[in-house]
Design a protein around this motif. Structure first.
Motif, short mmCIF file in Angstrom:
data_model
loop_
_atom_site.label_atom_id
_atom_site.label_comp_id
_atom_site.label_asym_id
_atom_site.label_seq_id
_atom_site.Cartn_x
_atom_site.Cartn_y
_atom_site.Cartn_z
N GLU A 57 -41.21 -68.06 -26.34
CA GLU A 57 -40.08 -67.34 -26.87
C GLU A 57 -39.01 -67.04 -25.89
N LYS A 58 -39.61 -66.63 -24.93
CA LYS A 58 -38.68 -66.29 -23.64
C LYS A 58 -37.91 -67.56 -23.14
N LEU A 59 -38.60 -68.70 -23.01
CA LEU A 59 -37.59 -69.81 -22.65
C LEU A 59 -36.96 -70.67 -23.61
N ARG A 60 -37.21 -70.24 -24.83
CA ARG A 60 -36.40 -70.81 -25.88
C ARG A 60 -35.03 -70.39 -25.98
N VAL A 61 -34.46 -69.22 -25.27
CA VAL A 61 -33.17 -68.82 -25.57
C VAL A 61 -32.35 -69.17 -24.37
N ASN A 62 -33.17 -70.16 -23.56
CA ASN A 62 -32.16 -70.83 -22.31
C ASN A 62 -31.88 -72.20 -22.59
N ASN A 63 -30.44 -72.32 -23.03
CA ASN A 63 -29.93 -73.43 -23.59
C ASN A 63 -30.21 -74.77 -22.41
N VAL A 64 -29.87 -74.34 -21.04
CA VAL A 64 -29.92 -75.59 -20.16
C VAL A 64 -31.68 -76.11 -20.17
N LEU A 65 -32.53 -75.19 -20.15
CA LEU A 65 -33.69 -75.48 -20.22
C LEU A 65 -34.20 -76.16 -21.39
N GLY A 125 -42.53 -61.47 -16.26
CA GLY A 125 -42.01 -60.54 -17.17
C GLY A 125 -42.94 -59.97 -18.26
N ALA A 126 -43.67 -60.96 -18.59
CA ALA A 126 -44.67 -60.79 -19.68
C ALA A 126 -45.70 -59.67 -19.14
N MET A 127 -46.06 -59.56 -18.06
CA MET A 127 -47.04 -58.63 -17.34
C MET A 127 -46.55 -57.18 -17.80
N SER A 128 -45.22 -56.86 -17.43
CA SER A 128 -44.61 -55.53 -17.58
C SER A 128 -44.56 -55.23 -18.93
N SER A 129 -43.97 -56.02 -19.95
CA SER A 129 -43.79 -55.62 -20.91
C SER A 129 -45.02 -55.92 -21.88
N HIS A 130 -46.05 -56.55 -21.65
CA HIS A 130 -47.48 -56.40 -22.35
C HIS A 130 -48.03 -55.00 -21.90
N SER A 186 -46.52 -52.26 -21.29
CA SER A 186 -45.79 -51.34 -21.87
C SER A 186 -46.25 -51.20 -23.51
N MET A 187 -46.56 -52.39 -23.99
CA MET A 187 -46.92 -52.63 -25.38
C MET A 187 -48.37 -52.21 -25.68
N ALA A 188 -49.24 -52.46 -24.74
CA ALA A 188 -50.41 -52.11 -24.92
C ALA A 188 -50.92 -50.58 -24.53
N THR A 189 -49.88 -50.17 -23.90
CA THR A 189 -50.13 -48.37 -23.45
C THR A 189 -49.61 -47.72 -24.97
N LYS A 190 -48.47 -48.37 -25.53
CA LYS A 190 -47.73 -47.81 -26.86
C LYS A 190 -48.82 -47.95 -27.97
N LEU A 191 -49.50 -49.09 -28.07
CA LEU A 191 -50.51 -49.52 -29.13
C LEU A 191 -51.70 -48.51 -28.98
N LEU A 192 -51.94 -48.52 -27.81
CA LEU A 192 -53.42 -47.45 -27.60
C LEU A 192 -53.11 -46.11 -27.89
N SER A 193 -51.87 -45.65 -27.66
CA SER A 193 -51.68 -44.31 -27.77
C SER A 193 -50.85 -43.78 -28.95
N ASP A 194 -50.34 -44.65 -29.97
CA ASP A 194 -49.58 -44.27 -30.96
C ASP A 194 -50.31 -44.95 -32.16
N GLU A 195 -50.91 -44.36 -33.06
CA GLU A 195 -51.79 -44.91 -34.09
C GLU A 195 -50.62 -45.30 -35.07
N SER A 196 -49.53 -44.89 -35.37
CA SER A 196 -48.54 -45.39 -36.28
C SER A 196 -48.11 -46.83 -36.10
N THR A 197 -47.75 -46.75 -34.69
CA THR A 197 -47.13 -48.04 -34.05
C THR A 197 -48.39 -49.24 -34.23
N ARG A 198 -49.63 -48.77 -33.92
CA ARG A 198 -50.82 -49.68 -34.14
C ARG A 198 -51.07 -50.12 -35.40
#
Length: 83
Positions: free
Chosen positions: A5-13, A40-45, A47-59
């Motif tokens: 999905e990250k790569l798909r937005v690059n028209n040249v690629l 890039g996925a390393m940092s976003s994942h 952050s996402m994992a931290t949020k999902l583990l700490s916030d029951e509503s988001t989870r």
């Protein structure tokens, strides 16, 4: 899926992938761009994992999305061909 999905937005690629063989695409921008997306996925994942583990509503919302993806068998063909 995340990296594609990250790569798909690059028209040249995408033009390189659509208009060339896999061998040719692997000699163009795809490998370098994929590495950037993976890094890039390393940092976003993290952050996402931290949020999902700490916030029951988001989870809860996340689990509903996961359920729908599993129920619809999204990506099954892709995953089975990769194995």
């Amino acid at each position: 899926m995340h990296v594609s999905e990250k790569l798909r937005v690059n028209n040249v690629l995408m033009a390189q992938v659509q208009n060339n063989t896999m061998e040719q695409a692997m000699k163009a921008d795809l490998p370098a761009r994929a590495i950037q997306a993976i890094a890039g996925a390393m940092s976003s994942h993290t952050s996402m994992a931290t949020k999902l583990l700490s916030d029951e509503s988001t989870r809860g919302v996340f689990l509903m999305v996961v359920y729908e993806l599993l129920k619809r068998d999204v990506g099954a063909e892709l995953f089975s061909s990769a194995r």
